[in-house]
Design a protein around this motif. Structure first.
Motif, PDB file in Angstrom:
ATOM      1  N   GLU A 152       0.835  -1.205   0.000  1.00 36.94           N
ATOM      2  CA  GLU A 152       0.000   0.000   0.000  1.00 36.94           C
ATOM      3  C   GLU A 152       0.867   1.251   0.000  1.00 36.94           C
ATOM      4  N   LYS A 153       1.977   1.189   0.724  1.00 39.50           N
ATOM      5  CA  LYS A 153       2.890   2.340   0.777  1.00 39.50           C
ATOM      6  C   LYS A 153       3.468   2.635  -0.603  1.00 39.50           C
ATOM      7  N   GLN A 154       3.864   1.576  -1.339  1.00 37.47           N
ATOM      8  CA  GLN A 154       4.398   1.763  -2.690  1.00 37.47           C
ATOM      9  C   GLN A 154       3.331   2.348  -3.619  1.00 37.47           C
ATOM     10  N   VAL A 155       2.110   1.819  -3.524  1.00 41.15           N
ATOM     11  CA  VAL A 155       1.018   2.296  -4.383  1.00 41.15           C
ATOM     12  C   VAL A 155       0.745   3.775  -4.128  1.00 41.15           C
ATOM     13  N   ARG A 156       0.696   4.159  -2.852  1.00 37.66           N
ATOM     14  CA  ARG A 156       0.450   5.566  -2.524  1.00 37.66           C
ATOM     15  C   ARG A 156       1.576   6.460  -3.029  1.00 37.66           C
ATOM     16  N   ALA A 157       2.827   5.980  -2.890  1.00 37.40           N
ATOM     17  CA  ALA A 157       3.973   6.780  -3.336  1.00 37.40           C
ATOM     18  C   ALA A 157       3.960   6.956  -4.849  1.00 37.40           C
ATOM     19  N   GLY A 162       2.692  10.635  -9.585  1.00 35.51           N
ATOM     20  CA  GLY A 162       2.073  10.794 -10.896  1.00 35.51           C
ATOM     21  C   GLY A 162       1.984   9.538 -11.734  1.00 35.51           C
ATOM     22  N   ILE A 163       2.301   8.363 -11.165  1.00 32.26           N
ATOM     23  CA  ILE A 163       2.243   7.107 -11.919  1.00 32.26           C
ATOM     24  C   ILE A 163       0.961   6.354 -11.589  1.00 32.26           C
ATOM     25  N   PHE A 164       0.262   5.850 -12.606  1.00 31.14           N
ATOM     26  CA  PHE A 164      -0.938   5.029 -12.405  1.00 31.14           C
ATOM     27  C   PHE A 164      -0.503   3.643 -11.931  1.00 31.14           C
ATOM     28  N   PRO A 165      -0.747   3.289 -10.635  1.00 32.77           N
ATOM     29  CA  PRO A 165      -0.137   2.084 -10.070  1.00 32.77           C
ATOM     30  C   PRO A 165      -0.845   0.772 -10.373  1.00 32.77           C
TER      31      PRO A 165
END
Length: 254
Positions: A152-157, A162-165
């Motif tokens: 979740e931390k990576q997705v939020r970062a 500006g990257i669509f995760p």
């Protein structure tokens, strides 16, 4: 736990529940130890000290005819709201239609939210191709932690940068992408959002540009009503870089 399932004593007419559970099926099995028919037995006394009956619905008319638990819940809700006797078959049909309509509405809302997010964020493949990062485009995870889904931390970062995760399916790729984004920030190169905006306007290889050069061009476009100025050809445009000062570690005029 020994008597929860697979134990059959039909004469049991009292069940005392002291075991916590969040699972309806497990609670049903516990209560079910006392629901067997037996000569002279006309009721079951259920002592629920943990208030499971507040959380778990054991049985409603809907439970007897609905194959789908979601439809059964909706049918029970409709019956309680009606407050009058209803035809169970018609109630099941109505509940099924309501569930389908709710699913379609939820899916449509989810798709709208995803489209809105996509408009604001950059497709990771577009970003990788723009910055000519073959190591990211052809990345294959090797270790166990790399193969796991992104945290979740990576997705939020990623979303914040500006990257669509949603199209990044493993933690290893997410980690490499975050490292690359951090390195580009330190080197003063374009951000994903600058890349998306300018490449949508027809400019090429914006991922190799300097951050300030891209910012200056975006400012010009904004001042022109968000249209590319007539004297600029996006496909042939080469940005003008501002040389960065070299730090010699001393004052060259000393």
């Amino acid at each position: 736990m020994l008597l929860t399932e697979g134990w059959d004593c039909p004469s049991v007419d009292c069940v005392v529940v002291l075991r916590p559970t969040k699972v309806r099926s497990l609670y049903s099995q516990m209560v079910g130890r006392g629901t067997r028919l037996y000569p002279g037995k006309d009721h079951l006394l259920l002592l629920d000290f943990l208030w499971h009956t507040e959380r778990h619905e054991l049985c409603h008319p809907a439970s007897l005819i609905c194959e789908n638990e979601e439809v059964a819940r909706k049918m029970t809700e409709n019956i309680e709201e009606a407050g009058v006797p209803v035809d169970l078959e018609q109630a099941e049909k109505t509940a099924s239609e309501d569930v389908v309509a709710q699913r379609e509405e939820a899916l449509a809302k989810q798709l709208r939210e995803m489209r809105n997010r996509k408009r604001k964020l950059v497709d990771p493949l577009q970003f990788e191709m723009s910055i000519q990062a073959e190591d990211l485009t052809g990345y294959t995870p090797s270790f166990g932690w790399e193969m796991a889904p992104p945290s979740e931390k990576q997705v939020r970062a990623l979303e914040k940068l500006g990257i669509f995760p949603d199209q990044i399916d493993n933690a290893g790729k997410a980690a490499k992408l975050l490292d690359r984004l951090d390195a580009r920030r330190q080197e003063g190169l374009t951000t994903p959002k600058q890349i998306r905006f300018l490449e949508q306007k027809g400019f090429r290889h914006v991922g190799t540009w300097d951050f300030q050069a891209a910012r200056n061009l975006i400012d010009r476009i904004a001042a022109n009503g968000w249209r590319v100025p007539y004297d600029i050809n996006p496909s042939a445009y080469v940005p003008q870089y501002t040389p960065k000062p070299i730090d010699f570690g001393f004052d060259i005029f000393d």
